[in-house]
Write an enzyme that holds these catalytic residues in place. Structure first.
Site, PDB file in Angstrom:
ATOM      1  N   ASP A 113       0.872  -1.163   0.000  1.00 25.06           N
ATOM      2  CA  ASP A 113       0.000   0.000   0.000  1.00 25.06           C
ATOM      3  C   ASP A 113       0.922   1.230   0.000  1.00 25.06           C
ATOM      4  OD1 ASP A 113      -2.292   1.649   0.789  1.00 25.06           O
ATOM      5  OD2 ASP A 113      -1.394   1.638   2.785  1.00 25.06           O
ATOM      6  N   ASP A 115       0.045   5.115   1.159  1.00 24.53           N
ATOM      7  CA  ASP A 115      -0.063   6.057   2.286  1.00 24.53           C
ATOM      8  C   ASP A 115      -0.114   5.319   3.618  1.00 24.53           C
ATOM      9  OD1 ASP A 115      -0.551   8.948   1.183  1.00 24.53           O
ATOM     10  OD2 ASP A 115      -1.641   7.576  -0.118  1.00 24.53           O
ATOM     11  N   ASP A 316      -1.899  -0.392   5.820  1.00 23.74           N
ATOM     12  CA  ASP A 316      -2.274   0.178   7.120  1.00 23.74           C
ATOM     13  C   ASP A 316      -3.761   0.504   7.240  1.00 23.74           C
ATOM     14  OD1 ASP A 316      -2.209   2.334   5.224  1.00 23.74           O
ATOM     15  OD2 ASP A 316      -2.322   3.687   6.944  1.00 23.74           O
TER      16      ASP A 316
END
Ligand SMILES: O=P(O)(O)OC[C@H]1O[C@H](O[C@H]2O[C@H](CO)[C@@H](O)[C@H](O)[C@H]2O)[C@H](O)[C@@H](O)[C@@H]1O
Length: 372
Positions: A113, A115, A316
Site C-alpha cells: 500500500d 499512504d 495500514d
C-alpha cells in the site's frame, strides 16, 4: 476507544463496513447502493447509518488521546495494550525467520500500500512523500521479487510519488491496474485494454470501472462545490473514485461534511462510500477492491498457486483488509498490518510504522542477497 467493561477488548474495532455486493470475479455489473432507509419520513442521516462513528475511529488516536471510561490512558497503559495486541499480531520483523522458512522454495511476491505504509501520514495528501531510504528499499525488493503498489490514489499519482519503473501499479483501490503486455497470456477477462506506458512500452490496463469515469468526474465537481465552505475540506479525483478529506476539518464540522457527502450520494445509487484514514472515499458499486486486485495480479503473473508462491501484503488501512482477507483465506501468504495502535485485522503480522516497513523490506533484500 471504548474500554468500558461491556467492551473490554484491547482492540480498536473498525466499524462494520457498508454493505458490499459481491459479484463474480471478472464482472463489472453494477448493483445499486442500498438506498438510505426512511425513518418517520426522514432519510437516514450520517449519525444513524454509522458514518460518524466510522469517521471518529478512522485514524489512530494520538497516544495521549486514547480514552478510557474514566479519562485518558497514560502511555504505560497504551504500551501494555499495544504489547498484548502484538501477541495476536506478532511483529513481522521478529517473525522474519518464520516467513523465510515458509517461503522455502517458493517465489515471494510483494504487495505494498502507499499512504501510511511507504510514506508517513501527513496533513497534506500532496506532500505524502517517500523517504530516499524507503525508495531504495522498495527498489531493492523489486530487484528480487515481483512487487506491486496497490493504492487508493490514482495510478498516475502513486506512480509519480513512488517513481520506480520496475513495479506494477494498481491505482484507485485496484480499479486501475497496469501490467506488461507479455503477461496477458494467463488471464481470461474482458476489462483490459492495450495501451503504452510513459516510456512508450506496450502494456495492458485492467479497468473494471471504466464506464464510471464520467460519473466520478461529475460527482467530484459536485463534492468540491458542496464542501467549498467547509474549512480544511479537500476533495481528490482519482479517476475511478473520489476522496473527501476531513483530516484538516475541525471535528465540530465532521457531521456537516459527512451529511453533505451523504446527500450527494443519495442521487447516485451506483456509488458507495468507504472509510479511509480521515477520508470519505466514494467509489462505484462493483465487486472490486484491493483483494480482487491482488488475486488479479497473482493470476495475471501466473503466481496464484499457493504451493509455490508466497505473497506478502503490507498495508495500514481498512481498504487493505480486503487484501489481507484474500491472502488469509486463500492461504497465499502473509498480510502485515502497519499500526502503532491495537486494531482488529485480517492480517497475520504487524509492523509499527513506515520505519519498520523499510527495515522489513531491507531484511528481505539482505536475506535474498545471502541466498542467491
Ligand atoms: O491506499 P493508500 O495508498 O493508502 O491511499 C489511501 C488514501 O491515502 C491518501 O490519504 C491518506 O494519506 C494522506 C497523506 O498522508 C492523509 O493526509 C490522509 O488523511 C489519509 O487519508 C490519499 O490522499 C487518499 O486519496 C487515499 O485514498
Amino acid at each position: 476507544m471504548d474500554l468500558s467493561p461491556a467492551n473490554a477488548s484491547p482492540v480498536l474495532a473498525d466499524p462494520v463496513p457498508m454493505n458490499q455486493t459481491r459479484l463474480g470475479f471478472h464482472s463489472s455489473v453494477v448493483f445499486p447502493r442500498s438506498i438510505p432507509k426512511k425513518k418517520s419520513g426522514k432519510v437516514d442521516d450520517v449519525r444513524s447509518n454509522g458514518w460518524l462513528d466510522a469517521m471518529q475511529s478512522s485514524s489512530p488516536p494520538r497516544r495521549r488521546m486514547v480514552k478510557d471510561v474514566g479519562g485518558e490512558l497514560d502511555s504505560d497503559d497504551s504500551d501494555r495494550l499495544y504489547y498484548s495486541w502484538k501477541l495476536k499480531y506478532p511483529s513481522a520483523l521478529k517473525s522474519f525467520h518464520h516467513i523465510i522458512n515458509r517461503a522455502n522454495n517458493k517465489k515471494i511476491v510483494i504487495f505494498l500500500d502507499y499512504d501510511g505504509t511507504l510514506s508517513p501520514i501527513v496533513d497534506d495528501p500532496n506532500r505524502a512523500f517517500m523517504s530516499v531510504d524507503m525508495r531504495s528499499a522498495v527498489k531493492g525488493v523489486a530487484k528480487y521479487f515481483p512487487t506491486a503498489i496497490i493504492s487508493g490514489r490514482s495510478r498516475d499519482k502513486v506512480y509519480e510519488l513512488v517513481g520506480l519503473t520496475e513495479l506494477f501499479y494498481a491505482g484507485s483501490h485496484g480499479m486501475d491496474i497496469m501490467f506488461p503486455a507479455k503477461d496477458t497470456m494467463s488471464i481470461n477477462h474482458t476489462h483490459y485494454i492495450r495501451s503504452t506506458d510513459k516510456k512508450g512500452k506496450e502494456v495492458n490496463l485492467f479497468q473494471p470501472a471504466r464506464e464510471f469515469i464520467p460519473m466520478i468526474n461529475k460527482v467530484f465537481r459536485i463534492l468540491v462545490d458542496v464542501t467549498k465552505d467547509i474549512q480544511g475540506a479537500f476533495v481528490e479525483n482519482h479517476k475511478f473514485c473520489t476522496a473527501v478529506h476531513y483530516r484538516n476539518v475541525d471535528d465540530k464540522n465532521w457531521l456537516l461534511i459527512a451529511q453533505r457527502v451523504h446527500d450527494v450520494l443519495k442521487d447516485y445509487p451506483c456509488l458507495r462510500l468507504t472509510h479511509g484514514r480521515k477520508v470519505l472515499e466514494v467509489r462505484p458499486v462493483i465487486d472490486w477492491d484491493k483483494g480482487k486486485a491482488v488475486e488479479f495480479l497473482l493470476q495475471s503473473l501466473g503466481l496464484s498457486n499457493s504451493d509455490n508462491v508466497l505473497a506478502i501484503y503490507i498495508g495500514d488501512d481498512r481498504t487493505d483488509e480486503d487484501a489481507f482477507k484474500v491472502l488469509r483465506e486463500g492461504n497465499h501468504g502473509y498480510g502485515i498490518l502497519v499500526s502503532s495502535v491495537p486494531k482488529e485485522s485480517k492480517a497475520f503480522l504487524s509492523l509499527r510504522d513506515t520505519l519498520e516497513v523499510k527495515d522489513f523490506l531491507k531484511s528481505l533484500v539482505s536475506w535474498k542477497e545471502q541466498h542467491k
